[in-house]
Design a protein around this motif. Structure first.
Motif, PDB file in Angstrom:
ATOM      1  N   GLN A   4       0.819  -1.212   0.000  1.00  0.00           N
ATOM      2  CA  GLN A   4       0.000   0.000   0.000  1.00  0.00           C
ATOM      3  C   GLN A   4       0.854   1.264   0.000  1.00  0.00           C
ATOM      4  O   GLN A   4       0.518   2.256  -0.629  1.00  0.00           O
ATOM      5  N   ARG A   5       1.981   1.228   0.709  1.00  0.00           N
ATOM      6  CA  ARG A   5       2.820   2.419   0.786  1.00  0.00           C
ATOM      7  C   ARG A   5       3.460   2.777  -0.555  1.00  0.00           C
ATOM      8  O   ARG A   5       3.950   3.902  -0.729  1.00  0.00           O
ATOM      9  N   LEU A   6       3.465   1.823  -1.502  1.00  0.00           N
ATOM     10  CA  LEU A   6       4.054   2.078  -2.824  1.00  0.00           C
ATOM     11  C   LEU A   6       3.022   2.480  -3.874  1.00  0.00           C
ATOM     12  O   LEU A   6       3.396   2.986  -4.937  1.00  0.00           O
ATOM     13  N   GLU A   7       1.754   2.232  -3.585  1.00  0.00           N
ATOM     14  CA  GLU A   7       0.717   2.477  -4.591  1.00  0.00           C
ATOM     15  C   GLU A   7       0.688   3.937  -5.043  1.00  0.00           C
ATOM     16  O   GLU A   7       0.656   4.232  -6.236  1.00  0.00           O
ATOM     17  N   MET A   8       0.693   4.852  -4.082  1.00  0.00           N
ATOM     18  CA  MET A   8       0.602   6.277  -4.426  1.00  0.00           C
ATOM     19  C   MET A   8       1.836   6.763  -5.203  1.00  0.00           C
ATOM     20  O   MET A   8       1.700   7.413  -6.242  1.00  0.00           O
ATOM     21  N   PRO A   9       3.074   6.472  -4.748  1.00  0.00           N
ATOM     22  CA  PRO A   9       4.242   6.905  -5.534  1.00  0.00           C
ATOM     23  C   PRO A   9       4.260   6.330  -6.951  1.00  0.00           C
ATOM     24  O   PRO A   9       4.593   7.031  -7.908  1.00  0.00           O
ATOM     25  N   LEU A  10       3.890   5.058  -7.090  1.00  0.00           N
ATOM     26  CA  LEU A  10       3.864   4.451  -8.424  1.00  0.00           C
ATOM     27  C   LEU A  10       2.818   5.120  -9.296  1.00  0.00           C
ATOM     28  O   LEU A  10       3.041   5.343 -10.501  1.00  0.00           O
ATOM     29  N   HIS A  11       1.679   5.443  -8.715  1.00  0.00           N
ATOM     30  CA  HIS A  11       0.621   6.135  -9.460  1.00  0.00           C
ATOM     31  C   HIS A  11       1.087   7.533  -9.875  1.00  0.00           C
ATOM     32  O   HIS A  11       0.874   7.952 -11.017  1.00  0.00           O
ATOM     33  N   GLN A  12       1.724   8.260  -8.963  1.00  0.00           N
ATOM     34  CA  GLN A  12       2.191   9.611  -9.269  1.00  0.00           C
ATOM     35  C   GLN A  12       3.268   9.612 -10.351  1.00  0.00           C
ATOM     36  O   GLN A  12       3.343  10.531 -11.168  1.00  0.00           O
ATOM     37  N   LEU A  13       4.089   8.577 -10.357  1.00  0.00           N
ATOM     38  CA  LEU A  13       5.141   8.463 -11.368  1.00  0.00           C
ATOM     39  C   LEU A  13       4.651   7.809 -12.660  1.00  0.00           C
ATOM     40  O   LEU A  13       5.417   7.635 -13.605  1.00  0.00           O
ATOM     41  N   ARG A  14       3.368   7.437 -12.655  1.00  0.00           N
ATOM     42  CA  ARG A  14       2.753   6.797 -13.816  1.00  0.00           C
ATOM     43  C   ARG A  14       3.488   5.519 -14.219  1.00  0.00           C
ATOM     44  O   ARG A  14       3.765   5.273 -15.401  1.00  0.00           O
ATOM     45  N   LEU A  15       3.794   4.711 -13.220  1.00  0.00           N
ATOM     46  CA  LEU A  15       4.481   3.438 -13.438  1.00  0.00           C
ATOM     47  C   LEU A  15       3.482   2.291 -13.285  1.00  0.00           C
ATOM     48  O   LEU A  15       3.677   1.365 -12.490  1.00  0.00           O
ATOM     49  N   SER A  16       2.416   2.349 -14.056  1.00  0.00           N
ATOM     50  CA  SER A  16       1.356   1.349 -13.908  1.00  0.00           C
ATOM     51  C   SER A  16       1.809  -0.039 -14.341  1.00  0.00           C
ATOM     52  O   SER A  16       1.357  -1.051 -13.804  1.00  0.00           O
ATOM     53  N   GLY A  17       2.695  -0.110 -15.322  1.00  0.00           N
ATOM     54  CA  GLY A  17       3.202  -1.411 -15.754  1.00  0.00           C
ATOM     55  C   GLY A  17       4.004  -2.077 -14.660  1.00  0.00           C
ATOM     56  O   GLY A  17       3.869  -3.279 -14.409  1.00  0.00           O
ATOM     57  N   ARG A  20       1.689  -3.210 -11.834  1.00  0.00           N
ATOM     58  CA  ARG A  20       0.877  -4.383 -12.168  1.00  0.00           C
ATOM     59  C   ARG A  20       1.594  -5.689 -11.826  1.00  0.00           C
ATOM     60  O   ARG A  20       0.965  -6.688 -11.465  1.00  0.00           O
ATOM     61  N   THR A  21       2.907  -5.721 -11.948  1.00  0.00           N
ATOM     62  CA  THR A  21       3.651  -6.975 -11.780  1.00  0.00           C
ATOM     63  C   THR A  21       4.522  -7.003 -10.535  1.00  0.00           C
ATOM     64  O   THR A  21       5.196  -8.003 -10.281  1.00  0.00           O
ATOM     65  N   LEU A  22       4.507  -5.901  -9.779  1.00  0.00           N
ATOM     66  CA  LEU A  22       5.475  -5.787  -8.686  1.00  0.00           C
ATOM     67  C   LEU A  22       5.326  -6.895  -7.644  1.00  0.00           C
ATOM     68  O   LEU A  22       6.323  -7.453  -7.177  1.00  0.00           O
ATOM     69  N   ASP A  23       4.096  -7.246  -7.283  1.00  0.00           N
ATOM     70  CA  ASP A  23       3.880  -8.277  -6.266  1.00  0.00           C
ATOM     71  C   ASP A  23       4.474  -9.616  -6.706  1.00  0.00           C
ATOM     72  O   ASP A  23       5.148 -10.311  -5.933  1.00  0.00           O
ATOM     73  N   VAL A  24       4.232  -9.967  -7.988  1.00  0.00           N
ATOM     74  CA  VAL A  24       4.784 -11.218  -8.528  1.00  0.00           C
ATOM     75  C   VAL A  24       6.304 -11.158  -8.559  1.00  0.00           C
ATOM     76  O   VAL A  24       6.987 -12.148  -8.243  1.00  0.00           O
ATOM     77  N   ARG A  25       6.851  -9.981  -8.908  1.00  0.00           N
ATOM     78  CA  ARG A  25       8.307  -9.848  -8.974  1.00  0.00           C
ATOM     79  C   ARG A  25       8.950  -9.935  -7.581  1.00  0.00           C
ATOM     80  O   ARG A  25      10.067 -10.449  -7.442  1.00  0.00           O
ATOM     81  N   PHE A  26       8.257  -9.433  -6.555  1.00  0.00           N
ATOM     82  CA  PHE A  26       8.760  -9.594  -5.191  1.00  0.00           C
ATOM     83  C   PHE A  26       8.923 -11.077  -4.850  1.00  0.00           C
ATOM     84  O   PHE A  26       9.947 -11.515  -4.307  1.00  0.00           O
TER      85      PHE A  26
END
Length: 262
Positions: A4-17, A20-26
C-alpha cells in the motif's frame, strides 16, 4: 498488488506497468534470490513492455486502418506468384528509412490492400508513424476542409507521418481537383517521407481517372522515381470466399473427359 505504501508513488510516477507486476516480482526475487540489480532490471522491463504496448495501440488507432491486417494472416498459397521474400523484405521498412515509396498494382481482390496495410502495421511496430487513407477519403478530406478554408491543416496531417498509405487508386473516376490534391501531397512528401499506393488500374489510365493528364504525369514522375513496384496477378480472394469461380475458369470449356457419361 504492490504494498500500500508504494501504490501512491507508483501512481504519481505513472508506473502502472511496474505496479501491475510488482507483487509477482517480489515473490520471484525472494524465491530465486535475485540481486538488487536483477530485480530492478525485471521491473523496469515490465514497465517498458506496458509502455510499448500502449504506444502500439495508440499509433494503430491513429493510423485509422480500414481493417487491421497482418502478414501472418495473409494466404500465401492462394496466389503463389506473390514473392513472399520480397514482401517480407519490404516489411523490414528499410524503404521507409531510405525515404523511398512502394506501389502495389494489380487487378481487384488479389490482396494489395491486405499487403499494404500489413506492411504499414509492421512499420508501426518499428516505431514509425503511419496514416491510412483510401483515395476517396483523401479527396473527401480536402473537399470538406476546402469548404471551411482549412486545407493547410489537412495537408499537414498528410505530410507528418513517416508512412502514408493511399489505398484503392483506380476503383472509379475521381471528383474535380482530385489530381491537384494528390499532386500536392506527392510533391511535398517526395524524398522526405515514404508513401505506399495501391492501384487496380494500369498507370497509363491514371490521367483519365484523375481527369488531369498533366497532373497525373507529374504525380507518377515523382512517385515512381524511387519506388519499389510490386505487380501482382492472380485470382480474387473475394470471389474465392463467396464460392464464385474465377472468370477464367467460367470461360473454360470442359474436356471430353469432363463430360457426363450418356
Amino acid at each position: 498488488m504492490p504494498p500500500q505504501r508504494l501504490e501512491m508513488p507508483l501512481h504519481q510516477l505513472r508506473l502502472s506497468g511496474l505496479a501491475r507486476t510488482l507483487d509477482v516480482r517480489f515473490q520471484e526475487a525472494a524465491a530465486n534470490r535475485l540481486s538488487h540489480a536483477e530485480f530492478l532490471e525485471l521491473i523496469l522491463q515490465d514497465e517498458l513492455n506496458v509502455r510499448q504496448e500502449r504506444l502500439l495501440t495508440r499509433r494503430t488507432k491513429a493510423a485509422d486502418f480500414a481493417q487491421l491486417k497482418t502478414l501472418e494472416d495473409f494466404d500465401w498459397h492462394f496466389n503463389p506468384s506473390i514473392n513472399r521474400k520480397e514482401i517480407y523484405e519490404l516489411a523490414t521498412c528499410n524503404f521507409i528509412r531510405q525515404r523511398a515509396d512502394l506501389l502495389l498494382i494489380g487487378p481487384p481482390g488479389i490482396g494489395k490492400s491486405h499487403l499494404g496495410q500489413a506492411i504499414a502495421y509492421q512499420a508501426i511496430k518499428l516505431n514509425f508513424q503511419v496514416l491510412y487513407r483510401s483515395i476517396f477519403d483523401l479527396v473527401r478530406d480536402f473537399l470538406t476542409d476546402d469548404a471551411f478554408n482549412q486545407q493547410d491543416r489537412t495537408l499537414r496531417r498528410y505530410l507528418k507521418p513517416d508512412l502514408l498509405l493511399i489505398d484503392d487508386m483506380g476503383m472509379r473516376a475521381l471528383p474535380k481537383n482530385s489530381a491537384e490534391y494528390l499532386l500536392e501531397i506527392i510533391m511535398r512528401r517526395h524524398e522526405n517521407r515514404s508513401t505506399i499506393m495501391t492501384s487496380n488500374r494500369p498507370l497509363q489510365e491514371w490521367g483519365k481517372l484523375l481527369g488531369d493528364v498533366p497532373a497525373a504525369s507529374a504525380i507518377l514522375d515523382r512517385f515512381l522515381q524511387r519506388a519499389h513496384i510490386i505487380s501482382i496477378n492472380g485470382r480474387s480472394y473475394r470471389l474465392k470466399d463467396r464460392g464464385i469461380p474465377d472468370k477464367k475458369d467460367q470461360n473454360s470449356k470442359p474436356s471430353k473427359n469432363d463430360e457426363p457419361a450418356s
